[in-house]
Design a protein around this motif. Structure first.
Motif, mmCIF file in Angstrom:
data_model
loop_
_atom_site.group_PDB
_atom_site.id
_atom_site.type_symbol
_atom_site.label_atom_id
_atom_site.label_comp_id
_atom_site.label_asym_id
_atom_site.label_seq_id
_atom_site.Cartn_x
_atom_site.Cartn_y
_atom_site.Cartn_z
ATOM 1 N N LYS A 214 0.848 -1.187 0.000
ATOM 2 C CA LYS A 214 0.000 0.000 0.000
ATOM 3 C C LYS A 214 0.888 1.243 0.000
ATOM 4 N N GLN B 176 0.295 5.384 0.214
ATOM 5 C CA GLN B 176 -0.735 6.385 0.463
ATOM 6 C C GLN B 176 -0.123 7.766 0.598
ATOM 7 N N LYS C 255 -3.996 7.010 -3.324
ATOM 8 C CA LYS C 255 -3.636 5.759 -2.634
ATOM 9 C C LYS C 255 -3.773 4.602 -3.610
ATOM 10 N N GLU D 36 -3.469 0.239 -3.336
ATOM 11 C CA GLU D 36 -3.278 -0.900 -2.444
ATOM 12 C C GLU D 36 -3.364 -2.183 -3.258
#
Length: 147
Positions: free
Chosen positions: A84, A86, A116, A118
């Motif tokens: 991830k 962000q 973001k 992921e």
């Protein structure tokens, strides 16, 4: 009835304590991150410094998390591969994002930036700066806009 409520509350707090004890988070030095994670950061964020590095262990599973000086937060798996990335208002680099995802976003949402991304087991989840969420398969094919 009060006795049953007391037992229930006690059990609840014991469960919470157990969950808290099973998850461990430790601040580590940058060099303690897996080489793959360090390489990812130096390649994609060459002008940024790591301000915080953590090793997290829960139920025998180890993961890493970093915060860069531009407030970008990156989570890595136990081998150091990103899970991830962000932003916190910073424009993310896109070189590590699958080409098909970038093509879709440039064609359909060219004014927006990625806030973001992921990587899940079977999908990528992407959030744009306008709050729109999208799901793509691992080959980068658009699946759906999330609500």
């Amino acid at each position: 009835m009060i006795q049953n409520l007391s037992k229930t509350l006690l059990l609840f707090f014991l469960i919470l304590s157990g969950v808290h004890l099973s998850a461990q988070e430790k601040t580590i030095d940058e060099w303690e991150l897996p080489r793959t994670a360090r390489d990812f950061i130096s390649h994609n964020f060459p002008n940024q410094k790591i301000t915080q590095a953590l090793r997290k262990e829960e139920e025998g599973k180890k993961e890493f998390e970093t915060v860069l000086d531009n407030q970008v937060k990156i989570e890595f798996d136990n081998l150091g591969y990103w899970k991830k990335v962000q932003s916190n208002g910073t424009v993310l680099p896109t070189e590590f994002i699958p080409k098909k995802i970038m093509e879709y976003l440039m064609e359909n949402h060219k004014k927006e930036k990625i806030n973001k991304i992921e990587k899940e087991l079977h999908t990528y989840e992407v959030e744009l700066t306008n709050g729109a969420d999208f799901e793509f398969n691992l080959k980068g094919r658009f699946l759906k806009k999330k609500d």
